[in-house]
Write an enzyme that holds these catalytic residues in place. Sequence first.
Site, PDB file in Angstrom:
ATOM      1  N   CYS A 119       0.652  -1.263   0.223  1.00 37.32           N
ATOM      2  CA  CYS A 119       0.116   0.121   0.049  1.00 37.32           C
ATOM      3  C   CYS A 119       0.898   1.244   0.000  1.00 37.32           C
ATOM      4  O   CYS A 119       0.542   2.403  -0.135  1.00 37.32           O
ATOM      5  CB  CYS A 119      -1.149   0.001   1.171  1.00 37.32           C
ATOM      6  SG  CYS A 119      -2.044  -1.548   1.159  1.00 37.32           S
ATOM      7  N   HIS A 166      -4.041   7.500   6.294  1.00 34.35           N
ATOM      8  CA  HIS A 166      -3.888   6.356   5.393  1.00 34.35           C
ATOM      9  C   HIS A 166      -5.247   5.711   5.602  1.00 34.35           C
ATOM     10  O   HIS A 166      -5.967   5.206   4.855  1.00 34.35           O
ATOM     11  CB  HIS A 166      -2.930   5.160   6.014  1.00 34.35           C
ATOM     12  CG  HIS A 166      -2.923   4.266   5.271  1.00 34.35           C
ATOM     13  ND1 HIS A 166      -2.491   3.927   4.008  1.00 34.35           N
ATOM     14  CD2 HIS A 166      -2.837   2.767   5.704  1.00 34.35           C
ATOM     15  CE1 HIS A 166      -2.697   2.509   3.489  1.00 34.35           C
ATOM     16  NE2 HIS A 166      -2.764   1.866   4.870  1.00 34.35           N
ATOM     17  N   HIS A 217      -9.711   0.921  -0.616  1.00 30.87           N
ATOM     18  CA  HIS A 217      -8.262   0.976  -0.689  1.00 30.87           C
ATOM     19  C   HIS A 217      -7.701   0.661  -2.040  1.00 30.87           C
ATOM     20  O   HIS A 217      -7.976  -0.530  -2.292  1.00 30.87           O
ATOM     21  CB  HIS A 217      -8.071   0.042   0.416  1.00 30.87           C
ATOM     22  CG  HIS A 217      -6.770   0.289   0.844  1.00 30.87           C
ATOM     23  ND1 HIS A 217      -5.415   0.737   0.166  1.00 30.87           N
ATOM     24  CD2 HIS A 217      -5.830  -0.068   2.078  1.00 30.87           C
ATOM     25  CE1 HIS A 217      -4.311   0.744   0.621  1.00 30.87           C
ATOM     26  NE2 HIS A 217      -4.495   0.287   1.857  1.00 30.87           N
TER      27      HIS A 217
END
Length: 398
Positions: free
Chosen positions: A156, A281, A316
Amino acid sequence: MSTYLNSLGLISPLGIGHAATMAALLAGQHGLTPAPSTLIDRPTMIGAVTAQLPKLPPQWAQFHSRNNQLLYAASQQIDAEIRAAITRFGAARVAIILGSSTSGVAESEAAMAALARGEAAPENYSYLRQEMADPARFLAELYQIQGPAYVISTACSSSGRAFMAARRLLQMNLVDVVICGGVDSLCQLTLNGFAALASISATQCQPFHAKRDGINIGEAAALMLMSREPGPVQLIGCGASSDAHHISAPHPQGHGAVAAMRAALNDAALAAKHIDYLNLHGTATPLNDAMESLAVHDVFAGYLPPSSSTKSLTGHTLGAAGAIEAAFCWLLLQPALNPLQQLPAPLNDNGCDDGFDPALPKLNWAQAGQRYPLHTAMSNSFAFGGNNVSLILQRVPT
């Protein structure tokens, strides 16, 4: 040496381009839909790009994958700027650095399923499309670029790392322009992998909420031209760390996240109080949100910047997350694109603090419709293995 983010092409579940993205961001309109059974055998929401993707030019058909189609859609928005840079500086002085974690895995899944049924693999299928460097190779062939071209895959934080690597190439004067960003596409591998970790939510994810129960997976592509030529937004700070606390869980006290944010502030020569917006995040998993809340309080002690996580809108986007969320900051910082200087508000049950987890240190949540003085923004990307990146973007005064 100053580095600037001169132009942006993007596509996400919120739409294509600047205007559609900004409208959805500020209105809190998410792009999440129920996942089809062809991707996963349990209920969840996904951030799928619903716009029709452009077909690759016939001469590049061998590069066909959904990942490359997303990338192509983003590149076409800044096609003129890319070609102008190549003409001005030469093909050898332009680089490509991208982040990705899926590449063409979805096409391999379809091919393996066909072969298992005794059928032929789909036309134009090539296992090379799932190799992680394939998106950079595709862009290099598309534009006949001769400079460095590669993909970073650190889960990520991948495309956050791509921005750092791009800046370093410019600082070393190895190139004059870098096409940097990230791309990831939906596939069974990531959806079922996160399901195996008990990390996906059956409903729209709710970062930092008391009832948060996991992520939604999304897909997106964002490309920026980074150069030393003055542009509307400057990349003034980059910070990274790798705490290696656990293969998938973050350090519970957020030590790696703290290190990355402090490194970015030090790189930018800024105090914490100079950050006007923090794009968290914020995955909506119990451990990540708890860690990030603690880390933000550690770094921003005495001052908490207006904050939100946009993953409840897009899902995400994994390897593309760092780039797409930096792109959101790029858009938000510019008065021409954000004349009311508003911020995306976090998903909430009733517009107040009641829905947020009272067990977490309280953050300063951005409020919908409120005007903010926006000059500088930080964007966080935290990945498996404790691989962490923070970027700081600043509006260039006109």
